[in-house]
Design an enzyme around this catalytic site. Structure first.
Site, short mmCIF file in Angstrom:
data_model
loop_
_atom_site.label_atom_id
_atom_site.label_comp_id
_atom_site.label_asym_id
_atom_site.label_seq_id
_atom_site.Cartn_x
_atom_site.Cartn_y
_atom_site.Cartn_z
N LYS A 81 -1.35 -3.08 7.72
CA LYS A 81 -0.93 -4.21 6.88
C LYS A 81 -0.55 -5.40 7.75
O LYS A 81 0.09 -5.24 8.80
CB LYS A 81 0.26 -3.78 6.01
CG LYS A 81 0.69 -4.80 4.97
CD LYS A 81 1.83 -4.25 4.12
CE LYS A 81 2.30 -5.25 3.06
NZ LYS A 81 3.43 -4.72 2.26
N SER A 156 3.10 -5.33 -2.70
CA SER A 156 2.44 -6.35 -1.92
C SER A 156 1.32 -5.82 -1.04
O SER A 156 0.51 -6.59 -0.51
CB SER A 156 3.48 -7.04 -1.02
OG SER A 156 4.03 -6.11 -0.09
N SER A 180 6.10 -1.36 -2.61
CA SER A 180 4.84 -1.97 -2.17
C SER A 180 3.86 -1.03 -1.50
O SER A 180 2.75 -1.43 -1.16
CB SER A 180 5.13 -3.14 -1.23
OG SER A 180 5.76 -4.19 -1.93
#
Length: 510
Positions: A81, A156, A180
């Site tokens: 990420k 997210s 998330s």
């Protein structure tokens, strides 16, 4: 390992590497080829490092040829990420204000990936500074759900979940501040694990909310999540919140659970995380999964955690307050975007900062900065931030009371399946409600895992089943999660991702 290596689990790939049946270069190239084919539609990645990944894969093959693999996962590729610092690779946090920034160091979890020999494929898309539940708030465009390209992949960390769900990567790292990792897992049919707070280092994680953020694995199976968790976990002296207690037995717990025997395990169904506001199909799949656990020998009871009803409100005061403080460092003075105000010959530092932050931050980031600054302001601190912290204490007490009765707690991971892109973009409150079931674990610092529970009847989209455990009892999440996964795989006739229409139906291929 299947004929198509991109469809194999990380555990199967690791076994094939150990047996000499394939090479890391072959596996990494297959993942890169898949990305070249499908990511134009999915947009899971912000940056793909093909050259670096193949070089790391070649080094892995050399180690295995010498009989010195760095870890069981040596040679299995992974995506990261874009909120985690990667030396020499862009780390933007999905924001224009960090466009082009290349950190001079690695996050601890990235250092551990490299030490374990996992080639890093690239950096995945995300809501800007991890603020969002749909990956629509990325400054570089939204990610699309591989099950339906018109729908969100969660957030997210939608990029990591979508990369795994579309077979571009067998493993990925995400971060979980209020769900998330778990919520994207639920809506993409993947596995997402949020470890105990402090059990995985946060050093090199660009912080959103220091007391809530946690790095964790995003995978296609519970076993894979346990394997990746054991690579990245453990104490880190560079992280002041790191727990000085090693986490062991995660993979053993997952493999034990996969046998489908939960005799003697006490499971609590959380009364407050269900009912009104939850999609009927999500609740149906949840109830069916609980019934499967009962059939496997688990004792199931209903428990009440009344303070959970206030978790969402408390979270959306604590998080913006911490975020407003953390994002103050993006001042255009040291690194990142710098914009000069128009019509000003000799702008002051304050004028440059204002222009840069206005241009560099998106609407959601600005919204949360303003909320957080207000909550921390003189005269309002006790009424808002102080009260939210008191609610946080009550939530922790509810968890403690519940775990006196049961070994794990369960709930749906998200109230609904994936919604349409743009459907909730202009309604922040509706967007925030997606984290209703995941937020309590972050407020209390507890571990939680989401596993696919099947397809909702209304839309044929994945739903998630969440398992929560006491602090440092992450192994319980893996045992019960693996048991649920095994029972559900049997019920559905195979892995859920094999049924993803955007990937498998005629005319629906990416």
């Amino acid at each position: 390992m299947s004929a198509d290596p991109t469809r194999s689990s990380a555990a199967a790939l690791a076994a094939a590497l150990a047996a000499g049946e394939t090479t890391s270069v072959a596996l990494t190239q297959a993942a890169l080829d898949c990305t070249a084919e499908v990511d134009g539609s999915v947009h899971a990645y912000l940056h793909v490092d093909a050259e670096g990944a193949l070089a790391q894969a070649a080094a892995s093959d050399d180690r295995r040829a010498a009989g010195q693999p760095a870890s069981p996962l040596d040679g299995v590729p992974v995506a990261v990420k874009d909120v985690l610092a990667t030396q020499g690779l862009p780390t933007t946090c999905g924001s224009r204000i960090l466009e082009g920034w290349r950190p001079p160091y690695d996050a601890t979890v990235v250092t551990r990936l490299r030490a374990a020999g996992l080639p890093i494929l690239g950096k995945t898309n995300m809501d800007e500074f991890a603020m969002g539940s749909s990956t629509e708030h990325s400054a570089y465009g939204p990610t699309h759900n591989p099950w339906d390209l018109d729908r969100i992949p969660g957030g997210s960390g939608g990029g990591s979940a979508a990369a795994v769900a579309s077979f571009q990567a067998p493993l990925a790292l995400g971060t979980d501040t209020g769900g998330s990792i778990r919520q994207p897992g639920a809506v993409t049919g993947t596995v997402g694990m949020k470890p105990t707070y402090g059990a995985v280092s946060r050093y090199g994680l660009v912080a959103l909310a220091n007391s809530l953020d946690q790095v964790g694995p995003v995978t296609r199976t519970v076993e894979d999540a346990a394997m990746l968790h054991e690579v990245i976990g453990g104490h880190d002296p560079r992280d002041s919140t790191s727990v000085e207690q090693p986490l062991t037995g995660l993979l053993d717990a997952a493999r034990q659970g996969a046998q489908g025997d939960l005799t003697g395990v006490r499971v609590g169904v959380i009364r407050e995380l269900g009912g009104e506001g939850y999609q009927a199909g999500v609740l149906t799949r949840f109830t069916e999964t609980v019934d499967l656990l009962v059939g496997a020998g688990a004792e199931v009871v209903e428990v009440s955690c009344p303070s959970f009803e206030h978790a969402l409100a408390a979270y959306y005061l604590i998080l913006p307050a911490e975020a407003s403080s953390n994002l103050a460092k993006f001042d255009a003075m040291r690194y990142g975007l710098r914009v000069l105000p128009e019509g000003v010959d000799s702008p002051s530092a304050e004028q440059v900062m204002r222009a840069s932050r206005d241009a560099g931050f998106g609407d959601e980031v600005k919204r949360r900065i303003m909320i957080g600054t207000y909550a921390l302001s003189s005269g309002y601190y006790d009424a808002y931030y102080g009260q939210a912290q008191k609610v946080r204490t009550l939530i922790s007490r509810d968890f403690a009371a519940a775990f006196e009765q049961v070994d794990v707690l369960v709930s749906p991971t998200a109230p609904t399946t994936a919604f349409k892109l743009g459907e909730k973009l202009d309604d922040p409150i509706a967007m925030y409600l997606n984290d209703l079931a995941t937020i309590p674990a972050n407020l209390a610092g507890l571990p939680g895992i989401s596993v696919p529970s099947g397809l909702a009847d209304e839309d044929g989209l994945p739903a998630g089943f969440q398992v929560l455990a006491p602090a440092l009892a992450d192994d319980r999440c893996y045992r019960v999660g693996a048991a649920a996964e095994a029972l559900l795989t049997q019920k559905w006739g195979g892995p859920l991702l094999d049924r993803a229409p955007a990937l498998t139906t005629p005319g629906g291929s990416l």
